[in-house]
Design an enzyme around this catalytic site. Structure first.
Site, mmCIF file in Angstrom:
data_model
loop_
_atom_site.group_PDB
_atom_site.id
_atom_site.type_symbol
_atom_site.label_atom_id
_atom_site.label_comp_id
_atom_site.label_asym_id
_atom_site.label_seq_id
_atom_site.Cartn_x
_atom_site.Cartn_y
_atom_site.Cartn_z
ATOM 1 N N GLY A 224 0.830 -1.209 0.000
ATOM 2 C CA GLY A 224 0.000 0.000 0.000
ATOM 3 C C GLY A 224 0.854 1.245 0.000
ATOM 4 C CG ASN A 225 -0.267 4.714 -1.480
ATOM 5 O OD1 ASN A 225 -0.960 5.527 -0.876
ATOM 6 N ND2 ASN A 225 -0.672 4.090 -2.582
ATOM 7 N NE ARG A 226 3.757 8.022 5.334
ATOM 8 C CZ ARG A 226 4.498 9.121 5.359
ATOM 9 N NH1 ARG A 226 5.633 9.145 4.687
ATOM 10 N NH2 ARG A 226 4.119 10.184 6.034
ATOM 11 C CB SER A 227 -2.505 8.292 -0.209
ATOM 12 O OG SER A 227 -3.552 9.197 -0.432
ATOM 13 C CB ALA A 291 -1.377 7.515 -3.704
#
Ligand SMILES: Cc1cc2nc3c(=O)[nH]c(=O)nc-3n(C[C@H](O)[C@H](O)[C@H](O)COP(=O)(O)O)c2cc1C
Length: 420
Positions: A224-227, A291
């Site tokens: 995943g990502n931090r958005s 994102a």
């Protein structure tokens, strides 16, 4: 808007004429002041003819209009102060701002009407530098511009390309008059006392993506990502408040959703691409704030991978995901505006954003520098650079995501309806 334009000496002074003309045509009341040098480039008579008002160039000169803007009655008496024009302005635009005038403004000098007015202004001051690329790049000029920004002046960065002087290219070109006017209009609109947001997006269908996609490795793990989705949620809320019909494609966002917005929830880049393909044809504005993963595990497993044993993975193979924005740009119909978001690291962020804008054929891109921990991902605030395909660049100093969202929508609106 009462727009006061201060013109200083440079070849781009001719663009101030066009800016004044566009502003008058848009219904604004415009007055012009000139530095003595600027009159060697464009004369007072041209500005006076375009604005329908006298042009001032000295603090010792009597204003025949006694401080009135076009459309206003001329007072019985002359104002006490030679600063009446700037006192009554909604926005003071210095364009073109020569290196010399910028240096004086940064130092607080007040040696002519243009510089004195800037020092006395209580309205927002907007400075649009225009000069030779070496003059612009000089540390003295750069330092002066940073000083002006620190004093709260809005600096409109010059564009890159052919400069006004014959055969010269580089950074230093005054942005086009439409862009200068748009910045002033935006600033003036923000100053207006709150009577609820203007319904300037009434009936406009806006599609917003928000959050970050998750690409499964197995049944419980993912990449995943931090958005957090905050920027997209702020965009959706702001668009709804301005009357838009908003559809929000949310990728793994747990924050509350604004009222009156239709929500489509997705998890993976594939699902987001499919939802966008479905919703995009029906929208006029796409704001792609999510994102989206660029890569996903090429062989996700449906059960939970074991920590030990023959099944235990020692690497994850990746494959590229679909480039959603490029695919949508290929399918766009006339009149649709596509705005992308780029999270880039450090000093090259603006150049990378510009490259992405062109490669993905977007109308504008909102670039944020993710090397800073205090803004951007999962933060309440953001500081961004908006780059539009028509050359306009707007730096939005650190502000609540709500304020950044308002400016992104202003740009979307501007790009939807280019000035006539
Ligand atoms: C042909 C010509 C073009 C010029 N163009 C520019 C320019 O684009 N930008 C600039 O900063 N100075 C330019 N200059 C220099 C300015 O006119 C000079 O610095 C002047 O002192 C500016 O005065 P002001 O800031 O009071 O208007 C130019 C000068 C000449 C002779």
């Amino acid at each position: 808007m009462r727009l006061l334009i201060g013109v200083s000496g440079g070849i781009a002074a001719y663009k101030a004429l066009e800016t004044a003309r566009l502003a008058v045509r848009a219904g604004h009341a415009v007055r012009v002041m000139q530095t003595p040098t600027s009159m060697r480039f464009v004369g007072k008579a041209s500005f006076a003819a375009i604005t329908g008002a006298p042009v001032l160039s000295s603090e010792f000169e009597q204003d025949p209009a006694r401080g009135a803007y076009p459309g206003e009655p001329v007072p019985d008496r002359a104002p006490i102060s030679h600063l009446a024009l700037v006192e009554r302005a909604d926005v003071y635009l210095v364009a073109p701002a020569s290196a010399n005038t910028i240096a004086k403004l940064a130092a607080g000098a007040a040696d002519n009407l243009v510089t004195t007015a800037a020092l006395a202004a209580s309205c927002p001051v907007v400075v649009a530098p225009a000069m030779n690329n070496r003059m612009y790049a000089h540390p003295a000029t750069q330092g002066n511009l940073r000083t002006l920004e620190a004093h709260g002046v809005e600096v409109i960065p010059p564009g890159e390309g052919e400069l006004a002087s014959y055969g010269e290219r580089g950074v230093g070109r005054l942005p086009e008059p439409e862009a200068l006017l748009s910045v002033c209009e935006t600033i003036a609109a923000h100053r207006r006392p709150a009577a609820g947001p203007a319904q300037d997006l009434a009936g406009v269908r806006v599609l917003v993506t928000a959050g970050g996609t998750r690409e499964p490795i197995d049944s419980v793990r993912y990449i995943g990502n931090r958005s957090s989705g905050r920027m997209g949620l702020a965009l959706a809320a702001a668009a709804r408040a301005r009357g838009a019909e908003v559809t929000l494609i949310l990728a793994n966002v747990s924050l509350p959703v604004p009222e009156g917005v239709r929500v489509v929830r997705v998890e993976t880049a594939n699902q987001l691409a499919a939802a966008c393909a479905e919703e995009f044809p029906g929208c006029e504005v796409l704001l792609m704030a999510a994102a989206v993963a660029d890569f996903r595990p090429s062989a996700p497993v449906e059960h939970k991978l074991k920590k030990t044993g023959p099944d235990a993975p020692n690497k994850v193979e990746l494959e590229p995901t679909e480039d959603v924005l490029s695919v949508l740009a290929d399918r766009r119909r006339p009149g649709q505006v596509l705005i992308g978001f780029a999270a880039e690291h450090g000093s090259g962020a603006a150049a990378l954003g510009r490259e992405k804008l062109e490669r993905k054929r977007l109308d504008a891109i909102v670039v944020n520098d993710i090397s800073r921990a205090d803004i951007g991902f999962d933060a309440e605030e953001n500081e961004v650079l908006i780059i539009a395909r028509d050359g306009l660049q707007r730096h939005i100093p650190r502000a609540a995501k709500r304020a950044v969202a308002a400016e992104v929508l202003n740009q979307a609106q501007r790009l939807r309806e280019p000035a006539q």
